[in-house]
Design a protein around this motif. Structure first.
Motif, PDB file in Angstrom:
ATOM      1  N   PRO A  39     -17.715  -9.663 -18.495  1.00 35.05           N
ATOM      2  CA  PRO A  39     -17.139  -8.707 -19.235  1.00 35.05           C
ATOM      3  C   PRO A  39     -16.628  -7.324 -18.267  1.00 35.05           C
ATOM      4  CG  PRO A  39     -19.557  -8.578 -19.696  1.00 35.05           C
ATOM      5  CD  PRO A  39     -19.210  -9.884 -18.754  1.00 35.05           C
ATOM      6  N   ARG A  40     -17.148  -7.245 -17.264  1.00 36.64           N
ATOM      7  CA  ARG A  40     -16.934  -5.915 -16.617  1.00 36.64           C
ATOM      8  C   ARG A  40     -15.549  -6.464 -15.455  1.00 36.64           C
ATOM      9  NH1 ARG A  40     -22.838  -3.945 -14.683  1.00 36.64           N
ATOM     10  NH2 ARG A  40     -23.418  -3.025 -16.798  1.00 36.64           N
ATOM     11  N   TRP A  41     -15.395  -7.479 -15.316  1.00 34.65           N
ATOM     12  CA  TRP A  41     -14.245  -7.932 -14.496  1.00 34.65           C
ATOM     13  C   TRP A  41     -12.883  -7.856 -15.303  1.00 34.65           C
ATOM     14  CZ3 TRP A  41     -15.274 -13.174 -11.818  1.00 34.65           C
ATOM     15  CH2 TRP A  41     -16.624 -13.138 -11.042  1.00 34.65           C
ATOM     16  N   GLN A  42     -11.740  -7.248 -14.796  1.00 33.88           N
ATOM     17  CA  GLN A  42     -10.550  -7.114 -15.538  1.00 33.88           C
ATOM     18  C   GLN A  42      -9.683  -8.457 -15.248  1.00 33.88           C
ATOM     19  OE1 GLN A  42     -10.675  -4.734 -17.940  1.00 33.88           O
ATOM     20  NE2 GLN A  42     -12.623  -4.516 -17.113  1.00 33.88           N
ATOM     21  N   LEU A  81      -0.051  -6.684  -7.372  1.00 32.72           N
ATOM     22  CA  LEU A  81      -0.891  -7.402  -6.574  1.00 32.72           C
ATOM     23  C   LEU A  81      -1.551  -6.125  -5.905  1.00 32.72           C
ATOM     24  CD1 LEU A  81       1.090 -10.259  -5.695  1.00 32.72           C
ATOM     25  CD2 LEU A  81      -0.955 -10.042  -7.589  1.00 32.72           C
ATOM     26  N   ARG A  82      -1.062  -4.895  -5.663  1.00 32.35           N
ATOM     27  CA  ARG A  82      -1.476  -3.844  -4.588  1.00 32.35           C
ATOM     28  C   ARG A  82      -3.055  -3.683  -4.798  1.00 32.35           C
ATOM     29  NH1 ARG A  82      -2.510   1.715  -4.919  1.00 32.35           N
ATOM     30  NH2 ARG A  82      -1.867   2.790  -3.132  1.00 32.35           N
ATOM     31  N   ASP A  83      -3.567  -3.491  -5.973  1.00 28.23           N
ATOM     32  CA  ASP A  83      -4.861  -3.222  -6.183  1.00 28.23           C
ATOM     33  C   ASP A  83      -5.930  -4.403  -6.706  1.00 28.23           C
ATOM     34  OD1 ASP A  83      -4.777  -0.363  -5.110  1.00 28.23           O
ATOM     35  OD2 ASP A  83      -3.586   0.123  -6.921  1.00 28.23           O
ATOM     36  N   ALA A  84      -5.426  -5.480  -6.391  1.00 31.65           N
ATOM     37  CA  ALA A  84      -6.117  -6.445  -7.078  1.00 31.65           C
ATOM     38  C   ALA A  84      -7.176  -6.948  -6.052  1.00 31.65           C
ATOM     39  CB  ALA A  84      -4.979  -7.869  -6.983  1.00 31.65           C
ATOM     40  N   GLY A 117      -0.066  -0.549 -15.322  1.00 28.56           N
ATOM     41  CA  GLY A 117      -0.729  -1.484 -16.014  1.00 28.56           C
ATOM     42  C   GLY A 117      -2.034  -2.136 -15.149  1.00 28.56           C
ATOM     43  N   VAL A 118      -2.311  -1.697 -14.094  1.00 29.11           N
ATOM     44  CA  VAL A 118      -3.288  -2.173 -13.161  1.00 29.11           C
ATOM     45  C   VAL A 118      -4.035  -0.856 -12.934  1.00 29.11           C
ATOM     46  CG1 VAL A 118      -3.969  -3.451 -11.238  1.00 29.11           C
ATOM     47  CG2 VAL A 118      -2.003  -4.055 -12.655  1.00 29.11           C
ATOM     48  N   ALA A 119      -3.538   0.034 -12.419  1.00 29.90           N
ATOM     49  CA  ALA A 119      -4.079   1.249 -11.622  1.00 29.90           C
ATOM     50  C   ALA A 119      -5.268   1.706 -12.433  1.00 29.90           C
ATOM     51  CB  ALA A 119      -3.147   2.315 -11.483  1.00 29.90           C
ATOM     52  N   THR A 120      -5.270   1.789 -13.804  1.00 30.52           N
ATOM     53  CA  THR A 120      -6.465   2.490 -14.562  1.00 30.52           C
ATOM     54  C   THR A 120      -7.426   1.977 -14.868  1.00 30.52           C
ATOM     55  OG1 THR A 120      -5.356   2.238 -16.436  1.00 30.52           O
ATOM     56  CG2 THR A 120      -4.675   4.442 -15.393  1.00 30.52           C
ATOM     57  N   LEU A 121      -7.350   0.538 -14.425  1.00 33.25           N
ATOM     58  CA  LEU A 121      -8.510  -0.550 -14.828  1.00 33.25           C
ATOM     59  C   LEU A 121      -9.564  -0.291 -14.067  1.00 33.25           C
ATOM     60  CD1 LEU A 121      -6.224  -3.589 -15.535  1.00 33.25           C
ATOM     61  CD2 LEU A 121      -7.226  -2.096 -17.245  1.00 33.25           C
ATOM     62  N   LEU A 141       0.917  -1.248   0.141  1.00 32.42           N
ATOM     63  CA  LEU A 141       0.148  -0.026   0.226  1.00 32.42           C
ATOM     64  C   LEU A 141       0.880   1.392   0.147  1.00 32.42           C
ATOM     65  CD1 LEU A 141      -3.064  -1.177   2.449  1.00 32.42           C
ATOM     66  CD2 LEU A 141      -2.956  -0.740  -0.382  1.00 32.42           C
ATOM     67  N   ARG A 142       2.081   1.118   0.476  1.00 31.67           N
ATOM     68  CA  ARG A 142       2.906   2.327   0.458  1.00 31.67           C
ATOM     69  C   ARG A 142       3.515   2.583  -1.007  1.00 31.67           C
ATOM     70  NH1 ARG A 142       4.817  -0.178   5.337  1.00 31.67           N
ATOM     71  NH2 ARG A 142       6.874  -0.625   4.302  1.00 31.67           N
ATOM     72  N   LEU A 143       3.498   1.566  -1.859  1.00 38.32           N
ATOM     73  CA  LEU A 143       4.040   1.551  -3.113  1.00 38.32           C
ATOM     74  C   LEU A 143       3.270   2.174  -4.147  1.00 38.32           C
ATOM     75  CD1 LEU A 143       5.162  -1.925  -3.669  1.00 38.32           C
ATOM     76  CD2 LEU A 143       6.528  -0.152  -2.927  1.00 38.32           C
ATOM     77  N   ARG A 144       3.910   2.817  -5.186  1.00 37.28           N
ATOM     78  CA  ARG A 144       2.984   3.568  -6.452  1.00 37.28           C
ATOM     79  C   ARG A 144       2.102   2.408  -7.165  1.00 37.28           C
ATOM     80  NH1 ARG A 144       6.937   6.314  -9.552  1.00 37.28           N
ATOM     81  NH2 ARG A 144       7.481   7.570  -7.845  1.00 37.28           N
TER      82      ARG A 144
END
Length: 158
Positions: free
Chosen positions: A110-113, A150-153, A78-82, A71-74
């Motif tokens: 279809p809404r799942w990334q 994995l941060r925002d999975a 490739g994931v952040a804008t999904l 959570l302290r990482l940027r």
């Protein structure tokens, strides 16, 4: 010898290729002083040729992947804008992944990334996955970057 997988279990190998791999591995086991296997099943097979065989299961660096650290990482670009939910996989993309199941999941949800971080093994055809708008193959990611993947999975698959 440190064996991290059952090499003959990979798809796309001919019977002759599987036989050759098994012969090479058996030759190696007869010459080494110690064999390490990632599973009890592999170790049992190895012990038939190399009695000095031990199980050394796969593991993870818990500190490196700790949620509090992640959570302290940027966020990973490739994931952040999904949009959410994001279902992530970290590892080699190869024939061991059930692409029929993944295509079915991605098509019916279809809404799942679906995010895949890892090399695609030579000979693995990912065109069906690549054709889906909600499947994202990030390719190889350095070990240091995996916690940010994995941060925002919302969920992970193995």
């Amino acid at each position: 010898y440190y064996c991290v997988d059952e090499w003959t279990g990979f798809g796309g190998l001919s019977t002759d290729d599987r036989r050759w791999l098994r012969e090479q591995e058996e030759s190696l086991l007869a010459r080494v002083e110690v064999a390490l296997a990632v599973s009890p099943r592999l170790a049992a097979r190895f012990r038939q040729l190399q009695p000095n065989t031990f199980v050394l299961e796969c593991g993870a660096d818990a500190e490196h992947f700790a949620p509090s650290r992640a959570l302290r990482l940027r966020p990973h670009p490739g994931v952040a804008t999904l949009p959410r939910p994001r279902i992530c996989y970290v590892g080699q993309v190869d024939d061991r992944l059930d692409q029929d199941l993944l295509v079915e999941l991605a098509t019916t949800r279809p809404r799942w990334q679906f995010v895949f971080a890892g090399r695609t093994a030579r000979g693995t055809d990912t065109r069906r996955l690549e054709a889906l708008h909600n499947v994202h193959l990030l390719g190889y990611q350095p070990y240091e970057d995996l916690p940010s993947v994995l941060r925002d999975a919302d969920a992970c698959i193995a």
